[in-house]
Scaffold this motif. Structure first.
Motif: not given
Lengths: 258, 301
Positions: A212-213, A228-229, B227-229, B252-254
């Motif tokens: 988990e991040i 992403n990388k 998550l703020t992008i 999930l994040m990507s």
């Protein structure tokens, strides 16, 4: 002409500026200034339990970055009030002499923000539901800053070890790592010098066993494929740092038995 | 801080699961918003955004002349500040909003203070090594009903679109010395260079296993992680920041980043279109000598 003052000479010349060669961050073999490859992290030194007064503490060196972290608690909250869950307070302070520019004694906006990031990065790991009405205070002192993003990452990892050292129940350890985007390349764990020529940076904190991040902070613009990388690379590095953190904790148990 | 009961929490979480929210929206639906620019005559640029029936953000842009920084002597800069007005919520009173102010200010500054902002900072420099323009972006939160950061980004983009910087005339005094004069004529004022590249922020709130955009205050209370992008019109990522006190799985994040990119694109397109339409209408009215009527503050449509 003003006769009351000492005037400068009538003739003056522009000072000769020595032509300084711009330092290359990467040489032809993709080696960095300190000899690392682009995917390598700097050597880590970590030791826990060095501050006698604290319930848990860590000292961490990450290349030239030096961070001290002390954990006090769980203890009764300063302002008595009821909370169903415990409260995690974090304070990060850069020593006045730690950066290129002198830091003020007062906490500035960046330090306040980093404190908040520290809370957000560590909270998912700590079992605050077991500690109602109490608070845990985490104090991080940065003695030397070698790259702001890698120092933040070091602070998160160090705080996590200190929490475990204080015997506070956690789901997992939080390891953090950083990268810099330099000329479309991803440099792992950038130093202060490399950070000066970066186009952007990324700090990821991650719990390896739970996958988990817990926090992510990106600065600068990139294509999402590169981002992403970079996240994947950070996660890999976090796993490496995690093994160091576990070893340190095991070592501290060995010495406390004796 | 209002509390949420377990029943309310379950109601929201299960609603998100079945793609239906309390106000009838789906997971990825935005509330209707009211946007107006040029409502503060003292500022160089201003905009107000009201989102749904609550969140109200006012952004004023002021430009000032200052000395350049010694280590970057050919660029101007952008300085951001966000302030939650105590009138918006009881909890903002006194020092109550300090942490929130700081978090929002830093988030805005991180995106707009660097090259990812898109504005040509070199054009803000008047004389190299001497003077430059500093663009002060001050956001004020007048009313709070969730999703403030996205609203601030949108209002900021609109206010910068509306901003005009006075023209300067540089005189060469010889011996490498220069002097400049600021031209007072309003007609001569120029728009900032590169405003089309300014990013906006999209905040995704993770509730249960799903994620939603444009959360209401109750939904924000049951958000595990957000998550703020920041994305720009070329769909580049200009900043990512996690908020709230929970974790996110990498997969999930990507997925969330992809969603944010898609939504950000369509938001930017619509925003740019509306801003151009509004400007055209104002210009037409001005040409015809008609009175330009503004909606003003707190107006809802």
């Amino acid at each position: 002409m003003d006769r009351k003052r000492v005037n400068g000479p009538e003739l003056s010349v522009v000072p000769v500026e020595e032509h300084t060669e711009e330092k290359q961050i990467l040489d032809s073999k993709e080696r960095r200034l300190d000899g690392r490859g682009i995917d390598d992290i700097r050597p880590i030194f970590m030791k826990s339990g060095l501050i006698s007064q604290a319930n848990g503490s860590t000292y961490m060196e990450f290349g030239n970055a030096k961070v001290v972290c002390a954990v006090y608690g769980p203890r009764q909250m300063k302002k008595p009030s009821f909370t169903g869950k415990g409260v995690l307070n974090c304070e990060i302070k850069f020593a006045t002499f730690s950066c290129k520019k002198r830091r003020a004694f007062q906490r500035d906006a960046q330090e306040k923000e980093f404190s908040q990031i520290l809370v957000q990065a560590l909270t998912p790991a700590v079992r605050l539901d077991l500690l109602p009405k109490s608070s845990i205070d985490v104090y991080v002192n940065v003695l030397e800053n070698d790259g702001t993003s890698s120092t933040l990452a070091a602070a998160i990892s160090a705080a996590s070890v200190a929490l475990a050292d204080a015997g506070i129940e956690m789901y997992d350890q939080v390891a953090a790592s950083s990268i810099a985007y330099v000329q479309n390349k991803i440099l792992m764990d950038p130093s202060a010098l490399e950070e000066e020529s970066e186009d952007g940076s990324l700090v990821v904190s991650y719990m390896p066993s739970l996958n988990e991040i817990t926090h992510i902070l990106q600065n600068g613009n990139t294509e999402s494929a590169i981002a992403n990388k970079a996240v994947e690379q950070c996660i890999d590095a976090c796993s490496k740092i995690y093994s160091v953190m576990s070893t340190v904790l095991l070592q501290s148990l060995d010495t406390s038995d004796k | 801080m209002p509390y949420l009961s377990q029943a309310e929490r379950d109601y929201i979480t299960e609603g998100v699961q079945s793609d239906l929210r309390a106000d009838g929206r789906g997971r990825l639906d935005y509330r209707a918003l009211v946007l107006e620019t040029g409502i503060i005559s003292q500022a160089n640029g201003s905009a107000r955004v009201r989102l749904g029936d609550g969140t109200d953000v006012l952004v004023g842009v002021k430009v000032e002349i200052d000395q350049v920084e010694p280590d970057a002597d050919n660029v101007g800069k952008v300085v951001c500040n966000v302030e939650c007005s105590p009138s918006a919520s009881q909890q903002f009173e006194g020092h109550g909003a300090d942490d929130l102010n700081n978090e929002l200010t830093q988030a805005l500054q991180r995106v707009l203070g660097g090259p990812q902002c898109g504005i040509n900072f070199e054009k803000l420099c008047i004389i190299k090594g001497q003077q430059c323009w500093i663009v002060y972006i001050d956001a004020m939160i007048l009313d709070y009903s969730g999703n403030v950061l996205d609203t601030i980004f949108m209002a900021t983009k609109a206010a910068l679109f509306n901003t005009r910087i006075p023209k300067t005339q540089i005189q060469d005094l010889g011996d490498g010395e220069f002097e400049f004069e600021v031209l007072d004529d309003v007609e001569d004022a120029e728009r900032l260079d590169g405003i089309e590249n300014i990013p906006i922020g999209v905040t995704l709130n993770k509730i249960g296993t799903g994620h939603i955009i444009d959360a209401s205050p109750l939904e924000e209370l049951c958000t595990e992680a957000k998550l703020t992008i920041a994305v720009n019109k070329d769909s580049q990522i200009c900043g990512i920041q996690k908020g709230a006190e929970g974790g996110i799985e990498p997969g999930l994040m990507s997925e969330m980043i992809q969603t944010a990119k898609r939504i950000g694109q369509s938001l930017i397109q619509q925003l740019d279109q509306k801003l151009q339409d509004e400007e055209q209408q104002v210009d037409e009215k001005r040409l015809n000598g008609e009175n330009i009527e503004k909606l003003g503050f707190f107006a809802m449509v």
